[in-house]
Design a protein around this motif. Structure first.
Motif, PDB file in Angstrom:
ATOM      1  N   GLU A  47       0.858  -1.182   0.000  1.00 52.79           N
ATOM      2  CA  GLU A  47       0.000   0.000   0.000  1.00 52.79           C
ATOM      3  C   GLU A  47       0.896   1.235   0.000  1.00 52.79           C
ATOM      4  OE1 GLU A  47      -3.414   2.259   2.677  1.00 52.79           O
ATOM      5  OE2 GLU A  47      -2.800   0.223   3.215  1.00 52.79           O
ATOM      6  N   VAL A  48       0.698   2.110  -0.980  1.00 54.42           N
ATOM      7  CA  VAL A  48       1.527   3.307  -1.118  1.00 54.42           C
ATOM      8  C   VAL A  48       0.686   4.535  -0.807  1.00 54.42           C
ATOM      9  CG1 VAL A  48       2.943   4.700  -2.672  1.00 54.42           C
ATOM     10  CG2 VAL A  48       2.980   2.207  -2.858  1.00 54.42           C
ATOM     11  N   VAL A  49       1.231   5.392   0.056  1.00 53.55           N
ATOM     12  CA  VAL A  49       0.593   6.658   0.395  1.00 53.55           C
ATOM     13  C   VAL A  49       1.482   7.760  -0.183  1.00 53.55           C
ATOM     14  CG1 VAL A  49      -0.174   8.176   2.257  1.00 53.55           C
ATOM     15  CG2 VAL A  49      -0.292   5.682   2.541  1.00 53.55           C
ATOM     16  N   PRO A  50       1.073   8.369  -1.306  1.00 49.91           N
ATOM     17  CA  PRO A  50       1.904   9.429  -1.879  1.00 49.91           C
ATOM     18  C   PRO A  50       1.743  10.745  -1.121  1.00 49.91           C
ATOM     19  CG  PRO A  50       0.272   8.611  -3.470  1.00 49.91           C
ATOM     20  CD  PRO A  50      -0.056   8.032  -2.132  1.00 49.91           C
ATOM     21  N   PHE A  51       2.855  11.401  -0.845  1.00 48.28           N
ATOM     22  CA  PHE A  51       2.862  12.764  -0.308  1.00 48.28           C
ATOM     23  C   PHE A  51       3.674  13.565  -1.311  1.00 48.28           C
ATOM     24  CE2 PHE A  51       4.644  16.097   2.557  1.00 48.28           C
ATOM     25  CZ  PHE A  51       3.447  16.701   2.880  1.00 48.28           C
ATOM     26  N   LEU A  52       2.990  14.028  -2.348  1.00 49.34           N
ATOM     27  CA  LEU A  52       3.648  14.654  -3.487  1.00 49.34           C
ATOM     28  C   LEU A  52       3.247  16.116  -3.612  1.00 49.34           C
ATOM     29  CD1 LEU A  52       2.995  11.799  -6.081  1.00 49.34           C
ATOM     30  CD2 LEU A  52       4.999  12.095  -4.614  1.00 49.34           C
ATOM     31  N   ARG A  53       4.206  16.919  -3.931  1.00 48.30           N
ATOM     32  CA  ARG A  53       3.964  18.315  -4.285  1.00 48.30           C
ATOM     33  C   ARG A  53       4.593  18.518  -5.651  1.00 48.30           C
ATOM     34  NH1 ARG A  53       1.222  17.297  -0.958  1.00 48.30           N
ATOM     35  NH2 ARG A  53       0.728  18.303   0.990  1.00 48.30           N
ATOM     36  N   SER A  54       4.190  19.577  -6.333  1.00 51.52           N
ATOM     37  CA  SER A  54       4.733  19.839  -7.654  1.00 51.52           C
ATOM     38  C   SER A  54       5.067  21.318  -7.795  1.00 51.52           C
ATOM     39  CB  SER A  54       3.720  19.445  -8.731  1.00 51.52           C
ATOM     40  OG  SER A  54       4.192  19.847  -9.993  1.00 51.52           O
ATOM     41  N   SER A  55       6.156  21.572  -8.452  1.00 49.57           N
ATOM     42  CA  SER A  55       6.514  22.966  -8.739  1.00 49.57           C
ATOM     43  C   SER A  55       5.484  23.616  -9.649  1.00 49.57           C
ATOM     44  CB  SER A  55       7.908  23.034  -9.363  1.00 49.57           C
ATOM     45  OG  SER A  55       8.866  22.594  -8.428  1.00 49.57           O
ATOM     46  N   ASP A  56       4.673  22.816 -10.348  1.00 55.52           N
ATOM     47  CA  ASP A  56       3.598  23.359 -11.184  1.00 55.52           C
ATOM     48  C   ASP A  56       2.543  24.084 -10.342  1.00 55.52           C
ATOM     49  OD1 ASP A  56       4.713  22.385 -13.530  1.00 55.52           O
ATOM     50  OD2 ASP A  56       3.574  20.507 -13.440  1.00 55.52           O
ATOM     51  N   GLU A  57       2.426  23.737  -9.064  1.00 56.73           N
ATOM     52  CA  GLU A  57       1.428  24.348  -8.181  1.00 56.73           C
ATOM     53  C   GLU A  57       1.725  25.821  -7.887  1.00 56.73           C
ATOM     54  OE1 GLU A  57       1.452  21.923  -4.664  1.00 56.73           O
ATOM     55  OE2 GLU A  57       0.943  20.108  -5.774  1.00 56.73           O
TER      56      GLU A  57
ATOM     57  N   LEU B 289       7.070  32.472  -0.810  1.00 57.28           N
ATOM     58  CA  LEU B 289       7.806  31.428  -1.534  1.00 57.28           C
ATOM     59  C   LEU B 289       9.321  31.465  -1.323  1.00 57.28           C
ATOM     60  CD1 LEU B 289       6.011  30.954  -4.955  1.00 57.28           C
ATOM     61  CD2 LEU B 289       6.271  29.306  -3.104  1.00 57.28           C
ATOM     62  N   PRO B 290       9.948  32.632  -1.239  1.00 60.59           N
ATOM     63  CA  PRO B 290      11.402  32.608  -1.021  1.00 60.59           C
ATOM     64  C   PRO B 290      11.813  31.904   0.279  1.00 60.59           C
ATOM     65  CG  PRO B 290      10.725  34.759  -1.789  1.00 60.59           C
ATOM     66  CD  PRO B 290       9.469  33.982  -1.514  1.00 60.59           C
ATOM     67  N   LEU B 291      10.907  31.818   1.244  1.00 59.77           N
ATOM     68  CA  LEU B 291      11.230  31.136   2.497  1.00 59.77           C
ATOM     69  C   LEU B 291      10.943  29.638   2.440  1.00 59.77           C
ATOM     70  CD1 LEU B 291       9.775  33.715   5.040  1.00 59.77           C
ATOM     71  CD2 LEU B 291      12.153  33.416   4.339  1.00 59.77           C
ATOM     72  N   SER B 292      10.107  29.211   1.505  1.00 54.31           N
ATOM     73  CA  SER B 292       9.680  27.813   1.486  1.00 54.31           C
ATOM     74  C   SER B 292      10.813  26.799   1.323  1.00 54.31           C
ATOM     75  CB  SER B 292       8.594  27.585   0.440  1.00 54.31           C
ATOM     76  OG  SER B 292       9.100  27.725  -0.848  1.00 54.31           O
ATOM     77  N   PRO B 293      11.917  27.101   0.610  1.00 48.05           N
ATOM     78  CA  PRO B 293      12.995  26.106   0.588  1.00 48.05           C
ATOM     79  C   PRO B 293      13.617  25.874   1.965  1.00 48.05           C
ATOM     80  CG  PRO B 293      13.254  27.615  -1.234  1.00 48.05           C
ATOM     81  CD  PRO B 293      12.174  28.177  -0.351  1.00 48.05           C
ATOM     82  N   LEU B 294      13.460  26.840   2.857  1.00 47.71           N
ATOM     83  CA  LEU B 294      14.019  26.712   4.205  1.00 47.71           C
ATOM     84  C   LEU B 294      13.017  26.138   5.198  1.00 47.71           C
ATOM     85  CD1 LEU B 294      15.781  30.188   4.373  1.00 47.71           C
ATOM     86  CD2 LEU B 294      16.793  27.980   3.793  1.00 47.71           C
ATOM     87  N   TYR B 295      11.784  26.618   5.125  1.00 45.53           N
ATOM     88  CA  TYR B 295      10.783  26.172   6.092  1.00 45.53           C
ATOM     89  C   TYR B 295       9.392  26.278   5.475  1.00 45.53           C
ATOM     90  CZ  TYR B 295       8.526  25.304  10.531  1.00 45.53           C
ATOM     91  OH  TYR B 295       7.789  24.747  11.533  1.00 45.53           O
ATOM     92  N   ALA B 296       8.768  25.135   5.267  1.00 53.54           N
ATOM     93  CA  ALA B 296       7.424  25.091   4.687  1.00 53.54           C
ATOM     94  C   ALA B 296       6.467  24.559   5.755  1.00 53.54           C
ATOM     95  CB  ALA B 296       7.406  24.217   3.445  1.00 53.54           C
TER      96      ALA B 296
ATOM     97  N   ALA C 236       8.931  22.924  -2.243  1.00 54.22           N
ATOM     98  CA  ALA C 236       7.628  22.936  -1.563  1.00 54.22           C
ATOM     99  C   ALA C 236       7.597  22.147  -0.258  1.00 54.22           C
ATOM    100  CB  ALA C 236       6.540  22.412  -2.500  1.00 54.22           C
ATOM    101  N   LEU C 237       8.444  21.158  -0.085  1.00 52.27           N
ATOM    102  CA  LEU C 237       8.413  20.378   1.153  1.00 52.27           C
ATOM    103  C   LEU C 237       9.389  20.946   2.181  1.00 52.27           C
ATOM    104  CD1 LEU C 237       8.121  16.750  -0.246  1.00 52.27           C
ATOM    105  CD2 LEU C 237       6.309  18.299   0.497  1.00 52.27           C
ATOM    106  N   SER C 238      10.591  21.220   1.815  1.00 53.09           N
ATOM    107  CA  SER C 238      11.636  21.844   2.631  1.00 53.09           C
ATOM    108  C   SER C 238      12.159  20.918   3.725  1.00 53.09           C
ATOM    109  CB  SER C 238      11.166  23.161   3.250  1.00 53.09           C
ATOM    110  OG  SER C 238      10.505  22.948   4.475  1.00 53.09           O
ATOM    111  N   PRO C 239      13.320  21.247   4.274  1.00 52.98           N
ATOM    112  CA  PRO C 239      13.876  20.449   5.372  1.00 52.98           C
ATOM    113  C   PRO C 239      12.991  20.437   6.620  1.00 52.98           C
ATOM    114  CG  PRO C 239      15.564  21.881   4.455  1.00 52.98           C
ATOM    115  CD  PRO C 239      14.257  22.284   3.821  1.00 52.98           C
ATOM    116  N   SER C 240      12.004  21.306   6.679  1.00 52.15           N
ATOM    117  CA  SER C 240      11.122  21.339   7.852  1.00 52.15           C
ATOM    118  C   SER C 240      10.361  20.030   8.022  1.00 52.15           C
ATOM    119  CB  SER C 240      10.135  22.505   7.765  1.00 52.15           C
ATOM    120  OG  SER C 240       9.263  22.348   6.672  1.00 52.15           O
ATOM    121  N   ILE C 241      10.177  19.271   6.940  1.00 52.64           N
ATOM    122  CA  ILE C 241       9.470  17.998   7.086  1.00 52.64           C
ATOM    123  C   ILE C 241      10.315  16.979   7.850  1.00 52.64           C
ATOM    124  CG2 ILE C 241       8.041  18.374   5.044  1.00 52.64           C
ATOM    125  CD1 ILE C 241       9.785  16.235   3.651  1.00 52.64           C
TER     126      ILE C 241
END
Length: 181
Positions: A60-70, A82-89, A116-121
């Motif tokens: 069973e796969v649970v995708p947690f996907l984001r896209s730069s298209d968003e 957005l400029p902060l999102s690479p650091l903390y989302a 979109a995910l960032s190291p905060s995850i």
């Protein structure tokens, strides 16, 4: 078709030693920030293949996907941050915490987290891992590029308006890393 390494076909049963439950009862959360669809990406292809192969093996796969298209569809208020999102989302971290709590996966496979995910995850993953019995929760990451140690991901130092290839054999030297960022 299954992937090959040095001409040898890989089979999921070869990786059974990391599983604490049979494949048919295993749940894997796959986290990945997809690159823009206008820019084909090997990482996106690998993630898609992984999900398909795991599902074909009964996982069973649970995708947690984001896209730069968003990005183009975001409201102006979110685009400003957005400029902060690479650091903390914060939103991605909150959503991942909720998904981990409700889905309780056996394994989390992290691929690209950059933008979109960032190291905060990683905080959410660490908290989740510590909330589980020892050995019950596994987190792994496939590093497809050098974002962990290089902001531009390609190990390139842009000096004097031109790109210079970094020297990977020197990456264990802190002075080299600081001078070539």
């Amino acid at each position: 078709p299954l992937p090959q390494v040095r001409g040898e076909r890989l089979h999921l049963w070869q990786f059974r030693h990391v599983a604490t439950v049979p494949f048919s009862a295993m749940k894997v959360l796959v986290a990945h920030n997809r690159y823009a669809s206008a820019q084909p990406s090997g990482e996106n292809m690998i993630v898609d293949l992984e999900i398909a192969q795991l599902r074909s093996a009964g996982v069973e796969v649970v995708p947690f996907l984001r896209s730069s298209d968003e990005i183009s569809t975001l409201p102006l208020g979110q685009k400003v941050t957005l400029p902060l999102s690479p650091l903390y989302a914060a939103r991605a971290q909150r959503e991942l915490r909720g998904l981990l709590r409700t889905e309780q996966p056996d394994v989390v496979h992290l691929h690209n987290w950059y933008h979109a995910l960032s190291p905060s995850i990683l905080d959410a993953l660490l908290d989740w891992k510590h909330s589980q019995p020892p050995g019950a929760a596994r987190v792994l990451m496939t590093a497809h590029d050098f974002h962990l140690i290089c902001p531009n991901s390609g190990l390139r130092h842009f000096a004097l308006g031109r790109g210079l290839n970094a020297e990977p054999e020197k990456l264990n030297r802190l002075g080299y890393l600081l001078a070539h960022r």
